[in-house]
Structures are given as C-alpha cells and as structure tokens.
Design a protein around this motif. Sequence first.
Motif, mmCIF file in Angstrom:
data_model
loop_
_atom_site.group_PDB
_atom_site.id
_atom_site.type_symbol
_atom_site.label_atom_id
_atom_site.label_comp_id
_atom_site.label_asym_id
_atom_site.label_seq_id
_atom_site.Cartn_x
_atom_site.Cartn_y
_atom_site.Cartn_z
ATOM 1 N N ARG A 259 -2.993 -6.308 -0.768
ATOM 2 C CA ARG A 259 -3.731 -6.793 -2.405
ATOM 3 C C ARG A 259 -2.287 -5.582 -2.719
ATOM 4 O O ARG A 259 -1.893 -4.417 -2.615
ATOM 5 N N ASP A 260 -1.733 -5.114 -4.445
ATOM 6 C CA ASP A 260 -1.335 -4.781 -5.323
ATOM 7 C C ASP A 260 -2.474 -3.347 -6.117
ATOM 8 O O ASP A 260 -1.259 -3.061 -7.237
ATOM 9 N N ALA A 261 -3.060 -3.585 -5.572
ATOM 10 C CA ALA A 261 -3.989 -2.319 -6.365
ATOM 11 C C ALA A 261 -5.156 -1.554 -5.621
ATOM 12 O O ALA A 261 -5.593 -2.674 -4.622
ATOM 13 N N PRO A 262 -5.273 -0.758 -5.592
ATOM 14 C CA PRO A 262 -6.365 -0.045 -4.028
ATOM 15 C C PRO A 262 -7.558 -1.211 -4.507
ATOM 16 O O PRO A 262 -8.788 -1.437 -3.800
ATOM 17 N N PHE A 263 -8.179 -1.276 -5.607
ATOM 18 C CA PHE A 263 -9.003 -2.071 -5.465
ATOM 19 C C PHE A 263 -9.008 -3.608 -6.620
ATOM 20 O O PHE A 263 -8.861 -3.088 -7.918
ATOM 21 N N GLY A 264 -9.963 -4.124 -6.118
ATOM 22 C CA GLY A 264 -9.895 -5.581 -7.147
ATOM 23 C C GLY A 264 -8.293 -5.427 -6.551
ATOM 24 O O GLY A 264 -7.134 -5.957 -5.879
ATOM 25 N N GLY A 265 -7.031 -6.120 -7.766
ATOM 26 C CA GLY A 265 -5.508 -6.340 -7.822
ATOM 27 C C GLY A 265 -5.125 -7.834 -6.754
ATOM 28 O O GLY A 265 -6.462 -8.899 -6.821
ATOM 29 N N ASN A 266 -4.568 -8.335 -6.938
ATOM 30 C CA ASN A 266 -3.502 -9.436 -6.245
ATOM 31 C C ASN A 266 -3.624 -9.424 -4.848
ATOM 32 O O ASN A 266 -3.128 -8.651 -4.995
ATOM 33 N N GLN A 267 -3.959 -10.907 -4.471
ATOM 34 C CA GLN A 267 -3.596 -10.374 -3.292
ATOM 35 C C GLN A 267 -2.130 -11.107 -2.975
ATOM 36 O O GLN A 267 -1.357 -11.514 -3.154
ATOM 37 N N ILE A 268 -1.896 -10.307 -2.366
ATOM 38 C CA ILE A 268 0.101 -10.189 -1.403
ATOM 39 C C ILE A 268 0.062 -11.391 -0.083
ATOM 40 O O ILE A 268 0.884 -12.223 -0.373
ATOM 41 N N GLY A 269 -0.489 -10.908 0.842
ATOM 42 C CA GLY A 269 -1.076 -12.528 1.617
ATOM 43 C C GLY A 269 -1.802 -11.661 2.143
ATOM 44 O O GLY A 269 -2.557 -10.417 2.251
ATOM 45 N N THR A 270 -2.003 -12.599 3.894
ATOM 46 C CA THR A 270 -3.062 -12.240 4.643
ATOM 47 C C THR A 270 -2.795 -12.464 5.975
ATOM 48 O O THR A 270 -1.922 -13.736 6.074
ATOM 49 N N GLY A 271 -3.432 -12.600 6.885
ATOM 50 C CA GLY A 271 -3.148 -12.482 8.129
ATOM 51 C C GLY A 271 -3.684 -12.325 9.408
ATOM 52 O O GLY A 271 -4.341 -11.263 9.227
ATOM 53 N N VAL A 272 -3.883 -13.145 10.966
ATOM 54 C CA VAL A 272 -4.463 -11.735 12.007
ATOM 55 C C VAL A 272 -2.783 -12.331 13.472
ATOM 56 O O VAL A 272 -2.951 -13.154 14.125
ATOM 57 N N PRO A 273 -2.482 -11.374 12.993
ATOM 58 C CA PRO A 273 -2.410 -9.323 12.351
ATOM 59 C C PRO A 273 -1.355 -10.096 10.935
ATOM 60 O O PRO A 273 -1.325 -11.850 11.062
ATOM 61 N N PHE A 274 -0.893 -9.230 10.285
ATOM 62 C CA PHE A 274 -0.582 -8.885 9.114
ATOM 63 C C PHE A 274 0.620 -8.460 9.244
ATOM 64 O O PHE A 274 0.987 -7.723 9.593
#
Length: 274
Positions: A259-274
Amino acid sequence: MRRLLLWMVFSFLFINTFSQTINISGVTTSGKFSLCGGTGPVVTATLIASTGTSVVGNSLICNDPCGTSTLRMVISNVQWQKGNDDNWIHGVFFPVNPGFSVSGIIMPTNWNSFASCTGANCSTGQTGGQGFYFDGTGDDCCNPVLNDGLPGNNYGDPLFDCGQTLSFQFDMTFCNSAITGSDLSFQLTGTSDGNTGCYSVPDPNRNNRINFSIATSSCPDIYTIPFTSTIITDCSATPINYYAVLTGGCGNGNTVTSRDAPFGGNQIGTGVPF
C-alpha cells in the motif's frame, strides 16, 4: 499409599484425555446415507497432537495460525441403502484437495484409506478425494487382485446394506489457519462402485453426504513481516531500480499486499509471493 498414587495417576490421565474431546455439531446425512432410518452417524473428535491449539471447554482453540493440529476422528453407525443391488457402496471420502491429510487407523474389512480414487473405464470414472475405499472384490470389467492397493478396479462392498453399519477411525491433520470461526465444517461423500469403482451401472445420485462440524475458536490476527532473500539491481534505468521478491508468512496466508501508506492507503499490488 501406592493405591492412592495409582488412583491419582489414573484420574489425571482420564481428565487429560477427556479434556481433549471436541464437541461435534451439525451431523446430517443425505442420499443413500439417509434412507435406512435410525439415529444416523455418530462422530467424535479428540485432539492428539498440535502446535498452537488447545482444547478448552470442548472447543478447539487456535492460538497460532502457523501451527498444525491432528485430530483422532471416529465416524460410526454409518448406514447405506443398497437399494436395487446395483449400488454397492465403494467410497467414503472428503473433497479433492481439502487442505488436510487423512490417515486410516481402523477400517472395516477390505477397506483402506487412499489419497484418491478414480473409477475404471466401465464406470463413470468419478474421482474421489482422500478417504476410504473398498478394495476387496473382483468385477466384470477389470482384472483386480484382492486388496492390491487399486480400489478403482473393484466392486463395492457386497455385504453392506441397511441393517448393517460401518465405522472408520482415522487421524486428520490440518493447518491451524483453516480455523476462522466458531466451527470448522467437513463433508464426506459416498459413492457406489459404478462411480469410483469398476461396475457398469452408475449411481445417478451423487448427493450422498455426511456433514459435521467441530467446535472451534478462530485464530488471532498474526501478520508476519514479509522477507526477501535476494535484491535485484537494474542498472539499465536512470536512476537505478532495485527489485525484490517478497514472501509472506503463515499469519497472512502467505499473501503480501503493498500500500502507499503505513496505515490504510491505496493498494498498489498483491501476490503470493509479490
């Protein structure tokens, strides 16, 4: 004094064993499992090995989602209506890839536990998951050897019908991360030899089920910090780019989310692994 000591040891062992018993609820049947009447299957579960779980108040309490638990299961008083004699019971199994392993301890005669089973060419060729299959007869479309470890080339159990019961004792091991609520549900499917065995007349009803749930308490949220083993430097760009493959831990289901912030923020990406 010696008798008192022995009694104290016996009492401790009894209480300790009893305390590992887990409550079972929601035992239901359908299809041929439900047509014989009577009280239906009896299911018991006892915790015999674990890392990160314990039994409190007859519920399986999860303290660490990264551990595993092994339950000693007993399913008894299982009944099956053979009906027109074309539907000999052949398999009793869990879904394919259920997320846990099953190891048979005490099986009915000529039954064994198998990782899976696929019916022969003359049957519908249905594939069953981990569970218990009959491996003790010949048939009309294969050349089996009694108890040869290939249950798909057999008839079903020729003797089993209403008025008789089957019992299975087995160990079930699963990851604690599967415990996500106040109960953990399981489903067993039953098939005839025309489906997972070697007989040319299939059972058209595939809704032969035994359902049950064990009492649980969900795992706490434990999020482990993702780790990387290699940092890749890309010198072709200006400024230089650095890449890393991040691998998540058990507590977050091995999924890494950026995410683009330590708390909350917008998700940038996700994966297994990433």
